[in-house]
Design an enzyme around this catalytic site. Sequence first.
Site, mmCIF file in Angstrom:
data_model
loop_
_atom_site.group_PDB
_atom_site.id
_atom_site.type_symbol
_atom_site.label_atom_id
_atom_site.label_comp_id
_atom_site.label_asym_id
_atom_site.label_seq_id
_atom_site.Cartn_x
_atom_site.Cartn_y
_atom_site.Cartn_z
ATOM 1 N N SER A 104 0.842 -1.204 0.000
ATOM 2 C CA SER A 104 0.000 0.000 0.000
ATOM 3 C C SER A 104 0.872 1.248 0.000
ATOM 4 O O SER A 104 1.946 1.267 0.607
ATOM 5 C CB SER A 104 -0.879 0.013 1.258
ATOM 6 N N TYR A 127 -3.145 5.516 -4.320
ATOM 7 C CA TYR A 127 -4.344 6.352 -4.441
ATOM 8 C C TYR A 127 -3.878 7.595 -5.167
ATOM 9 O O TYR A 127 -2.734 8.043 -4.995
ATOM 10 C CB TYR A 127 -4.888 6.736 -3.062
ATOM 11 N N THR A 153 -5.821 2.225 -7.220
ATOM 12 C CA THR A 153 -7.112 1.871 -6.625
ATOM 13 C C THR A 153 -8.161 2.876 -7.080
ATOM 14 O O THR A 153 -8.014 4.084 -6.853
ATOM 15 C CB THR A 153 -6.999 1.833 -5.087
ATOM 16 N N LYS A 230 -7.457 -1.397 -9.572
ATOM 17 C CA LYS A 230 -8.068 -2.202 -8.505
ATOM 18 C C LYS A 230 -9.407 -1.612 -8.096
ATOM 19 O O LYS A 230 -9.480 -0.419 -7.748
ATOM 20 C CB LYS A 230 -7.131 -2.242 -7.296
ATOM 21 N N HIS A 254 -13.097 -3.952 -2.291
ATOM 22 C CA HIS A 254 -12.298 -3.332 -1.240
ATOM 23 C C HIS A 254 -12.589 -3.982 0.126
ATOM 24 O O HIS A 254 -12.646 -3.306 1.152
ATOM 25 C CB HIS A 254 -12.602 -1.825 -1.197
HETATM 26 C C1 LIG Z 1 -6.925 -2.914 7.169
HETATM 27 C C2 LIG Z 1 -7.107 -2.775 5.681
HETATM 28 C C3 LIG Z 1 -6.412 -1.793 4.995
HETATM 29 C C4 LIG Z 1 -6.566 -1.665 3.626
HETATM 30 N N1 LIG Z 1 -5.811 -0.732 2.964
HETATM 31 C C5 LIG Z 1 -5.898 -0.646 1.617
HETATM 32 C C6 LIG Z 1 -5.067 0.232 0.899
HETATM 33 O O1 LIG Z 1 -4.230 0.933 1.464
HETATM 34 N N2 LIG Z 1 -5.204 0.285 -0.452
HETATM 35 C C7 LIG Z 1 -6.117 -0.500 -1.128
HETATM 36 O O2 LIG Z 1 -6.223 -0.409 -2.356
HETATM 37 N N3 LIG Z 1 -6.901 -1.368 -0.467
HETATM 38 C C8 LIG Z 1 -6.806 -1.467 0.877
HETATM 39 N N4 LIG Z 1 -7.572 -2.392 1.543
HETATM 40 C C9 LIG Z 1 -8.434 -3.333 0.764
HETATM 41 C C10 LIG Z 1 -7.660 -4.605 0.378
HETATM 42 O O3 LIG Z 1 -6.667 -4.345 -0.577
HETATM 43 C C11 LIG Z 1 -8.558 -5.711 -0.206
HETATM 44 O O4 LIG Z 1 -9.299 -5.193 -1.290
HETATM 45 C C12 LIG Z 1 -9.508 -6.372 0.785
HETATM 46 O O5 LIG Z 1 -9.017 -6.322 2.097
HETATM 47 C C13 LIG Z 1 -9.711 -7.813 0.353
HETATM 48 O O6 LIG Z 1 -10.643 -8.445 1.143
HETATM 49 P P1 LIG Z 1 -10.291 -9.469 2.348
HETATM 50 O O7 LIG Z 1 -9.717 -8.641 3.440
HETATM 51 O O8 LIG Z 1 -11.647 -10.015 2.662
HETATM 52 O O9 LIG Z 1 -9.359 -10.535 1.851
HETATM 53 C C14 LIG Z 1 -7.450 -2.525 2.919
HETATM 54 C C15 LIG Z 1 -8.141 -3.519 3.622
HETATM 55 C C16 LIG Z 1 -7.976 -3.660 4.976
HETATM 56 C C17 LIG Z 1 -8.735 -4.748 5.690
HETATM 57 C C1 LIG Z 2 -5.594 4.294 4.854
HETATM 58 C C2 LIG Z 2 -6.773 3.832 4.044
HETATM 59 C C3 LIG Z 2 -7.011 4.784 2.893
HETATM 60 C C4 LIG Z 2 -6.531 2.432 3.602
HETATM 61 C C5 LIG Z 2 -7.692 1.745 2.960
HETATM 62 O O1 LIG Z 2 -7.838 1.688 1.767
HETATM 63 C C6 LIG Z 2 -8.644 1.028 3.760
HETATM 64 O O2 LIG Z 2 -8.604 1.177 4.974
HETATM 65 O O3 LIG Z 2 -9.478 0.310 3.199
#
Ligand SMILES: Cc1cc2nc3c(=O)[nH]c(=O)nc-3n(C[C@H](O)[C@H](O)[C@H](O)COP(=O)(O)O)c2cc1C
Ligand SMILES: CC(C)CC(=O)C(=O)O
Length: 362
Positions: A104, A127, A153, A230, A254
């Site tokens: 990320s 982002y 994303t 994404k 997401h």
């Molecule tokens: C704690 C957390 C932080 C995330 N941060 C980002 C991020 O910085 N950028 C992003 O594109 N997606 C982010 N996501 C989404 C994940 O990339 C992903 O799409 C999602 O967690 C997949 O589902 P799963 O957790 O059920 O496997 C985040 C998800 C979680 C749970």
């Molecule tokens: C810091 C956030 C923008 C990260 C994210 O994409 C999320 O928490 O789902």
Amino acid sequence: MLALRAYEAAAKERLPRPVWDFFAGGSGTESMLTAGREALDRIRLRPRCLVDVSHCDPRTELLGADLAAPLGIAPMAYHQLAHPEGEVATARAAGEAGALFTVSMFASRTLEDIAAAATGPLWLQLYWLKRRDLLVDLIHRADAAGFRALVLTVDAPRVAFRPRDAANGFAVPPGIRAVNVAHDVMAASHSGRDGESAIARHSKEQFDASITWEDLAWLREVTSLPVVLKGVLTGEDAELAVKHGVSGLVVSNHGGRQLDFCRSAPDALAEIVDAVAGRCAVVLDGGIRHGADIAKALCLGADAVMVGRPALWGLAHSGAEGVADVLRLLTGEFEEVMALMGAPTVAGFERSGVVLPGCAHA
Ligand SMILES: Cc1cc2nc3c(=O)[nH]c(=O)nc-3n(C[C@H](O)[C@H](O)[C@H](O)COP(=O)(O)O)c2cc1C
Ligand SMILES: CC(C)CC(=O)C(=O)O
């Protein structure tokens, strides 16, 4: 630990409540937390028998990178919330397991430290910040450090309202920072106004919500790295993405953290695969919790899947060892599904390998 859910329970016990809520939570009514999982459960496998499965080979290739299985780690911000080593431990584990790691842009360790620990392929997620100079800087650093693709994303022009984070006044604790972006565009470590997490507020201030398909040309001008989008959930957008020269799509909602009451990623997958028709790579994420989920995604035409939260559970439990074990469990389960499905290679998974809800033979 015999299955991912054991890591989930252990992580919940270990992590401070607001951090657990940030990891586990979703947006709005949280309807999408269960929808993706339910969609995967509704899809059933159609095994073939009397196939030679004495040797099953889960290896594959994704955008030129060799993987031990069609598996990667989805981008997630601030891995240090789970473990002091943060993304450096995750990178080590992914390398050990032969999995892709998408870092990320809000990683809590530097791109250079992560790359130094990695022995497998790395992609960098972005982002679109209003400050394009910062994007350019990050992209050049990633390129120099050996990252192999950029993941833009596109489902988050802003971070959606997430009730758990709002109720907790969630802010990333002092000492954990998005070290790859300049100080003035980092999320503050205090929540500020009532009812809004620091992360949601930060996104409204810093993300450029005005970008359109035309802006992708700028991104492709500043880098020769392949660009992956994404958060694409329709065939129409998949078609546009291909027309704009992207190398891959991550079909994703997401992890239930953005648009509430949305179609789930597994439900959108076949439509997108058909629209793309082999012109770019397709990856699925959201709710992948078992090797059978990988098989279902491949049958529907995905090239690979990514896991999000399970990697954080492993990290919270036992650092790099925990993440590597989560990836090993999934790969082991997938290899067994290959044998029992009569599909000894990744290429052996076809649409006929699943029964979709509502189909005549369901
Ligand atoms: C704690 C957390 C932080 C995330 N941060 C980002 C991020 O910085 N950028 C992003 O594109 N997606 C982010 N996501 C989404 C994940 O990339 C992903 O799409 C999602 O967690 C997949 O589902 P799963 O957790 O059920 O496997 C985040 C998800 C979680 C749970
Ligand atoms: C810091 C956030 C923008 C990260 C994210 O994409 C999320 O928490 O789902």
